[in-house]
Design a protein around this motif. Structure first.
Motif, PDB file in Angstrom:
ATOM      1  N   SER A  63      52.911  56.257  40.395  1.00 48.80           N
ATOM      2  CA  SER A  63      51.746  56.882  39.768  1.00 48.80           C
ATOM      3  C   SER A  63      50.609  56.849  40.785  1.00 48.80           C
ATOM      4  N   ILE A  64      49.676  57.764  40.622  1.00 47.94           N
ATOM      5  CA  ILE A  64      48.529  57.840  41.519  1.00 47.94           C
ATOM      6  C   ILE A  64      47.268  57.824  40.675  1.00 47.94           C
ATOM      7  N   ALA A  65      46.350  56.925  41.017  1.00 47.67           N
ATOM      8  CA  ALA A  65      45.063  56.844  40.329  1.00 47.67           C
ATOM      9  C   ALA A  65      44.008  57.498  41.212  1.00 47.67           C
ATOM     10  N   SER A  66      43.129  58.274  40.618  1.00 45.96           N
ATOM     11  CA  SER A  66      42.141  59.032  41.392  1.00 45.96           C
ATOM     12  C   SER A  66      41.100  58.146  42.067  1.00 45.96           C
ATOM     13  N   ASN A  67      40.907  56.938  41.547  1.00 47.21           N
ATOM     14  CA  ASN A  67      39.994  55.966  42.163  1.00 47.21           C
ATOM     15  C   ASN A  67      40.196  54.624  41.476  1.00 47.21           C
ATOM     16  N   PHE A  68      39.491  53.598  41.944  1.00 48.94           N
ATOM     17  CA  PHE A  68      39.697  52.268  41.391  1.00 48.94           C
ATOM     18  C   PHE A  68      39.259  52.184  39.935  1.00 48.94           C
ATOM     19  N   SER A  69      38.163  52.833  39.585  1.00 46.56           N
ATOM     20  CA  SER A  69      37.691  52.799  38.195  1.00 46.56           C
ATOM     21  C   SER A  69      38.726  53.380  37.240  1.00 46.56           C
ATOM     22  N   ALA A  70      39.330  54.499  37.624  1.00 48.46           N
ATOM     23  CA  ALA A  70      40.374  55.113  36.787  1.00 48.46           C
ATOM     24  C   ALA A  70      41.575  54.186  36.677  1.00 48.46           C
ATOM     25  N   PHE A  71      41.943  53.561  37.775  1.00 50.78           N
ATOM     26  CA  PHE A  71      43.064  52.610  37.773  1.00 50.78           C
ATOM     27  C   PHE A  71      42.770  51.446  36.828  1.00 50.78           C
ATOM     28  N   LYS A  72      41.605  50.861  36.969  1.00 45.75           N
ATOM     29  CA  LYS A  72      41.236  49.689  36.160  1.00 45.75           C
ATOM     30  C   LYS A  72      41.196  50.059  34.680  1.00 45.75           C
ATOM     31  N   ALA A  73      40.747  51.272  34.368  1.00 39.83           N
ATOM     32  CA  ALA A  73      40.660  51.717  32.979  1.00 39.83           C
ATOM     33  C   ALA A  73      42.041  51.844  32.333  1.00 39.83           C
ATOM     34  N   GLU A  74      43.089  52.058  33.138  1.00 41.84           N
ATOM     35  CA  GLU A  74      44.460  52.174  32.617  1.00 41.84           C
ATOM     36  C   GLU A  74      45.054  50.831  32.217  1.00 41.84           C
ATOM     37  N   LEU A  75      44.497  49.734  32.732  1.00 43.64           N
ATOM     38  CA  LEU A  75      45.059  48.415  32.441  1.00 43.64           C
ATOM     39  C   LEU A  75      44.758  48.003  31.012  1.00 43.64           C
ATOM     40  N   LEU A  76      45.713  47.353  30.393  1.00 44.79           N
ATOM     41  CA  LEU A  76      45.525  46.859  29.036  1.00 44.79           C
ATOM     42  C   LEU A  76      44.847  45.492  29.082  1.00 44.79           C
ATOM     43  N   PRO A  77      44.178  45.094  28.009  1.00 42.17           N
ATOM     44  CA  PRO A  77      43.416  43.837  28.023  1.00 42.17           C
ATOM     45  C   PRO A  77      44.233  42.594  28.411  1.00 42.17           C
ATOM     46  N   ASP A  78      45.507  42.572  28.084  1.00 47.15           N
ATOM     47  CA  ASP A  78      46.306  41.385  28.409  1.00 47.15           C
ATOM     48  C   ASP A  78      46.969  41.447  29.786  1.00 47.15           C
ATOM     49  N   GLN A  79      46.678  42.477  30.567  1.00 50.62           N
ATOM     50  CA  GLN A  79      47.199  42.553  31.931  1.00 50.62           C
ATOM     51  C   GLN A  79      46.205  41.905  32.887  1.00 50.62           C
ATOM     52  N   ARG A  80      46.730  41.072  33.782  1.00 50.90           N
ATOM     53  CA  ARG A  80      45.876  40.460  34.800  1.00 50.90           C
ATOM     54  C   ARG A  80      45.990  41.253  36.092  1.00 50.90           C
ATOM     55  N   LEU A  81      44.863  41.423  36.753  1.00 51.88           N
ATOM     56  CA  LEU A  81      44.831  42.070  38.051  1.00 51.88           C
ATOM     57  C   LEU A  81      44.768  40.965  39.102  1.00 51.88           C
ATOM     58  N   ILE A  82      45.850  40.844  39.867  1.00 44.86           N
ATOM     59  CA  ILE A  82      45.979  39.788  40.867  1.00 44.86           C
ATOM     60  C   ILE A  82      45.729  40.396  42.244  1.00 44.86           C
ATOM     61  N   GLY A  83      44.550  40.140  42.799  1.00 44.43           N
ATOM     62  CA  GLY A  83      44.231  40.631  44.131  1.00 44.43           C
ATOM     63  C   GLY A  83      44.935  39.788  45.174  1.00 44.43           C
ATOM     64  N   CYS A  84      45.609  40.432  46.104  1.00 38.20           N
ATOM     65  CA  CYS A  84      46.329  39.714  47.159  1.00 38.20           C
ATOM     66  C   CYS A  84      45.551  39.885  48.461  1.00 38.20           C
ATOM     67  N   SER A  85      45.168  38.751  49.048  1.00 36.09           N
ATOM     68  CA  SER A  85      44.296  38.772  50.212  1.00 36.09           C
ATOM     69  C   SER A  85      44.692  37.670  51.188  1.00 36.09           C
ATOM     70  N   ARG A  86      44.377  37.880  52.445  1.00 38.99           N
ATOM     71  CA  ARG A  86      44.696  36.862  53.452  1.00 38.99           C
ATOM     72  C   ARG A  86      43.733  35.683  53.390  1.00 38.99           C
ATOM     73  N   ARG A  87      42.660  35.817  52.619  1.00 40.15           N
ATOM     74  CA  ARG A  87      41.658  34.753  52.596  1.00 40.15           C
ATOM     75  C   ARG A  87      41.145  34.460  51.187  1.00 40.15           C
ATOM     76  N   GLY A  88      40.807  33.205  50.989  1.00 36.64           N
ATOM     77  CA  GLY A  88      40.055  32.800  49.813  1.00 36.64           C
ATOM     78  C   GLY A  88      40.751  32.879  48.483  1.00 36.64           C
ATOM     79  N   GLY A  89      42.056  32.713  48.456  1.00 40.37           N
ATOM     80  CA  GLY A  89      42.748  32.814  47.185  1.00 40.37           C
ATOM     81  C   GLY A  89      43.553  31.582  46.835  1.00 40.37           C
ATOM     82  N   ALA A  90      44.069  31.582  45.623  1.00 40.71           N
ATOM     83  CA  ALA A  90      45.001  30.541  45.195  1.00 40.71           C
ATOM     84  C   ALA A  90      46.292  30.716  45.996  1.00 40.71           C
ATOM     85  N   SER A  91      46.973  29.646  46.243  1.00 36.65           N
ATOM     86  CA  SER A  91      48.208  29.696  47.026  1.00 36.65           C
ATOM     87  C   SER A  91      49.353  30.332  46.241  1.00 36.65           C
ATOM     88  N   LEU A  92      50.053  31.255  46.876  1.00 40.04           N
ATOM     89  CA  LEU A  92      51.225  31.884  46.271  1.00 40.04           C
ATOM     90  C   LEU A  92      52.233  30.832  45.822  1.00 40.04           C
TER      91      LEU A  92
END
Length: 163
Positions: A63-92
């Motif tokens: 699927s393709i979202a037109s931007n981040f706001s549209a993508f975020k709006a598609e998520l349901l309340p019980d879905q967590r958005l897990i940002g994956c980053s090389r810095r500053g996060g909880a350990s995998l």
């Protein structure tokens, strides 16, 4: 009511076609839906994207979202958005995944911008013993995006007993 996929991969403004093609192959192999968040640094029908994904594209739930706001709006309340980053996060290695989690990966050149990081429920980092310091010296600055995506997706799916 729409059924939530047990796990989902999302790429924020991907720029490098072969990385996206390789991630599409991971998506197909693990049967995990893939969302691309525009703007993209290439056309989805770009030959290099298709080549990296080989003949697996028909097996990708894309699927393709037109931007981040549209993508975020598609998520349901019980879905967590897990940002994956090389810095500053909880350990995998110690993170507890839940069914419905969405794994968000940033651009290859800039990662996840601060406003996008702040929109995530949590940030996750892959521990790297050979990592560079905060100034980017003395080690590896980051893993290739497609490698990082495969690692996190596999660990999450394994933990959730999806395979």
């Amino acid at each position: 009511m729409t059924e939530i996929s047990p796990l989902r991969i999302a790429l924020f403004e991907p720029q490098i076609p072969p990385n996206t093609g390789n991630i599409a192959r991971t998506s197909a192999a693990f049967r995990v839906p893939l969302t691309l968040i525009e703007p993209l640094g290439f056309q989805v029908d770009d030959r290099s994207v298709r080549r990296a994904g080989l003949d697996y594209w028909p097996h990708v739930q894309l699927s393709i979202a037109s931007n981040f706001s549209a993508f975020k709006a598609e998520l349901l309340p019980d879905q967590r958005l897990i940002g994956c980053s090389r810095r500053g996060g909880a350990s995998l290695s110690s993170f507890e995944f839940r069914r419905g989690d969405v794994l968000l990966f940033g651009r290859e050149d800039t990662g996840l911008p601060d406003p996008i990081r702040e929109a995530c429920d949590t940030i996750l980092t892959i521990p790297m013993p050979g990592a560079a310091d905060d100034a980017g010296k003395g080690g590896v600055r980051s893993l290739n995006l497609s490698v990082a995506c495969a690692l996190v997706t596999y660990v999450a799916g394994e933990q959730l007993r999806l395979w």
